[in-house]
Design a protein around this motif. Structure first.
Motif, PDB file in Angstrom:
ATOM      1  N   GLY A   1       9.327   9.755  10.257  1.00 46.41           N
ATOM      2  CA  GLY A   1       9.925  10.971  10.782  1.00 46.41           C
ATOM      3  C   GLY A   1      10.079  10.886  12.281  1.00 46.41           C
ATOM      4  N   ALA A   2      10.845  11.818  12.843  1.00 48.84           N
ATOM      5  CA  ALA A   2      11.137  11.783  14.274  1.00 48.84           C
ATOM      6  C   ALA A   2       9.875  11.990  15.114  1.00 48.84           C
ATOM      7  CB  ALA A   2      12.180  12.844  14.610  1.00 48.84           C
ATOM      8  N   LEU A   3       8.995  12.916  14.694  1.00 51.46           N
ATOM      9  CA  LEU A   3       7.781  13.178  15.463  1.00 51.46           C
ATOM     10  C   LEU A   3       6.895  11.938  15.528  1.00 51.46           C
ATOM     11  CD1 LEU A   3       6.153  15.252  17.033  1.00 51.46           C
ATOM     12  CD2 LEU A   3       5.067  15.943  14.871  1.00 51.46           C
ATOM     13  N   TRP A   4       6.771  11.232  14.421  1.00 52.30           N
ATOM     14  CA  TRP A   4       5.998   9.985  14.390  1.00 52.30           C
ATOM     15  C   TRP A   4       6.584   8.978  15.389  1.00 52.30           C
ATOM     16  CZ3 TRP A   4       4.035   7.463   9.234  1.00 52.30           C
ATOM     17  CH2 TRP A   4       3.465   6.212   9.500  1.00 52.30           C
ATOM     18  N   LEU A   5       7.895   8.825  15.363  1.00 52.97           N
ATOM     19  CA  LEU A   5       8.540   7.859  16.248  1.00 52.97           C
ATOM     20  C   LEU A   5       8.348   8.249  17.713  1.00 52.97           C
ATOM     21  CD1 LEU A   5      10.273   5.356  16.642  1.00 52.97           C
ATOM     22  CD2 LEU A   5      12.307   6.791  16.369  1.00 52.97           C
ATOM     23  N   ILE A   6       8.457   9.535  18.030  1.00 53.70           N
ATOM     24  CA  ILE A   6       8.273   9.987  19.413  1.00 53.70           C
ATOM     25  C   ILE A   6       6.855   9.677  19.890  1.00 53.70           C
ATOM     26  CG2 ILE A   6       8.128  12.039  20.883  1.00 53.70           C
ATOM     27  CD1 ILE A   6      10.422  13.209  19.130  1.00 53.70           C
ATOM     28  N   ALA A   7       5.857   9.957  19.032  1.00 52.23           N
ATOM     29  CA  ALA A   7       4.460   9.677  19.394  1.00 52.23           C
ATOM     30  C   ALA A   7       4.239   8.180  19.598  1.00 52.23           C
ATOM     31  CB  ALA A   7       3.518  10.220  18.318  1.00 52.23           C
TER      32      ALA A   7
END
Length: 507
Positions: free
Chosen positions: A104-110
């Motif tokens: 997911g996008a949040l995982w990638l941002i982190a």
């Protein structure tokens, strides 16, 4: 502790393989600054990411990178550059794998934020190790090779990203942009342990004089100032309203508080006396101005080709390749010449960049369409050659009078100025670029795979936006040229009869 003779012999035997390990580490971290740009449409498709998500994939890395450069450099000076290099490299390899498997996008941002922290930990150790391993003309040649790595990583990132996405497919090709780091890191880690000099191999005087404490208050003030300065710049397009710009004066107040605090410390986080050396102060300012233009070029050219002209990520990468080729070749040459030529070499390189970018502007106006990549190849090659005579020689001169015991910290300061410059350039050029697009460029980050073909009117609008953005870039590079000329003039006034052969440390 090694004797002086033993250390000298060790240096002669081991420094070339050690340099190669340093270059690999530096190349990996800087590659991830540019390679992700062309992967954004694929990330959007694969993770159904929003425009805000995509912006944070880029800005999270940039913010984290800039945040830790100085404290990581200080830790390297105090506790061993090999140790901090390996910590950064291992973390970068792990976080690259985590980014590649993101669901997911949040995982990638982190993962990208963590990857930026790892990059910022590793990067200042590279310059510090070069300072430690090399002296005199050999140091200039080593920095020349580092400059080639920087030029290639920044310019070839879009090409490599395009190849990986073409091979992996639109939905999952972006994952290979991160996976490619994993095998390289796994190979480089044991090589770093075996080839890089340990703390016990450093010169006795350097170890004795190296800083022992971290200066937590100074690091906190500097880190807060850097973040508050970078956030409104990297979020200039996504964060609407004027409130964000209030963070910049707050950042300058924190910089002032940091300066006042450091002046009272016996072991400051940054030795402010570094800035009393003209080579360091002007070199740092020059790097800030040059990276403002240098980085923004790839940002708007990639958007123009992919989103404006509907070209693929691979084609966009190929269009920037002439700059990469010119930069890589000239950087190695510049590293060999800088000891004799000094700052005039940098000024010559900047003139070539300005002329090359001016030619790029003329070519883009003459051939506004799908063939613009071919039309701009020759002037971009010239600009790349000029860039190769700027980055590495400027780094050599800027760090030439820095004591080796402070090498990584000084490199962290220099690289922080480069990161701030990149953010300023992308923000300033982005404002002009997007203002020329319908709706302020609201759709600029939302194209799919880059395969659609825009109409003639839309293509002309994007061409106009690129030309205006490129004009701002030329002005920013011109500022860097003025700084270089100021240094040359000051040097001539101080030493009117000094010949090139008498110039110390690349001055």
């Amino acid at each position: 502790m090694l004797t002086t003779a033993e250390a000298s012999q060790s240096e002669k035997l081991d420094r070339r393989p050690a340099l190669f390990v340093c270059l690999v580490g530096g190349f990996m971290t800087l590659l991830d600054v540019s390679i992700v740009n062309v992967a954004l449409p694929s990330i959007r498709s694969g993770l159904n990411a929003s425009a805000d998500d995509l912006q944070w994939v880029l800005s999270g890395y940039a913010l984290a990178f800039g945040l830790v450069l100085v404290p990581a450099g200080r830790l390297g000076d105090a506790h061993g550059r090999r140790l901090m290099f390996m910590v950064g490299l291992a973390s970068f390899t792990l976080t690259s794998a985590l980014a590649g498997v993101a669901t997911g996008a949040l995982w990638l941002i982190a993962a990208r934020f963590a990857q930026g922290l790892a990059s910022g930990t590793l990067s200042p150790q590279v310059a510090g190790l070069i300072q430690q391993l090399y002296r005199g003309a050999a140091r200039g040649r080593a920095f020349g090779l580092l400059g080639a790595a920087i030029g290639i990583s920044t310019a070839v990132g879009p090409l490599l990203g395009g190849l990986l996405i073409a091979a992996g497919g639109t939905a999952d090709g972006w994952r290979w942009v991160f996976y490619v780091n994993v095998p390289i890191g796994l190979i480089a880690l044991p090589a770093a342990w075996r080839l890089l000099p340990s703390q016990s191999e450093r010169d006795e005087d350097e170890v004795r004089d190296a800083p022992k404490g971290l200066d937590a208050v100074g690091i906190a003030l500097l880190g807060s100032a850097v973040v508050l300065l970078l956030v409104p710049l990297v979020e200039a397009q996504q964060w609407s309203g004027w409130f964000k710009w209030l963070l910049i004066p707050v950042a300058f107040l924190l910089f002032a508080a940091f300066t006042a605090w450091e002046r009272r410390q016996q072991e400051p986080a940054v030795n402010l006396r570094l800035f009393s050396r003209r080579s360091f102060s002007l070199g740092t300012a020059l790097a800030l101005a040059y990276f403002a233009g240098f980085t923004a070029l790839f940002f708007i050219f990639t958007l123009y080709l992919q989103n404006g002209l509907g070209r693929s990520a691979l084609i966009a990468g190929l269009a920037i390749t002439p700059f990469a080729v010119g930069s890589a070749g000239a950087a190695a040459v510049g590293g060999r010449l800088v000891e004799r030529a000094g700052r005039p070499l940098v000024a010559i390189g900047l003139v070539a960049v300005v002329v090359g970018l001016g030619g790029t502007l003329i070519a883009a106006r003459a051939v506004a369409g799908p063939d613009v990549g071919w039309a701009t190849a020759a002037p971009l090659l010239l600009a790349g050659i000029g860039s190769g005579l700027v980055i590495a020689p400027n780094q050599t001169i800027t760090l030439s009078e820095v004591p080796v015991r402070e090498a990584s910290t000084a490199a962290g300061v220099l690289q922080t100025s480069q990161r701030i410059g990149s953010a300023i350039g992308v923000a300033a050029v982005g404002v002009v670029f997007f203002a020329a697009l319908p709706g302020g460029g609201a759709s600029a980050g939302s194209s799919g795979s880059g395969s659609r073909q825009p109409g003639t009117g839309a293509a002309q609008t994007w061409s106009t936006a690129f030309e205006r953005g490129l004009t701002v870039i030329i002005v920013l590079v011109g500022v860097a040229l003025l700084i270089a000329l100021a240094d040359v003039i000051a040097e001539r006034r101080e030493h009117p009869h000094r010949s090139e052969s008498d110039r110390p440390n690349g001055r």
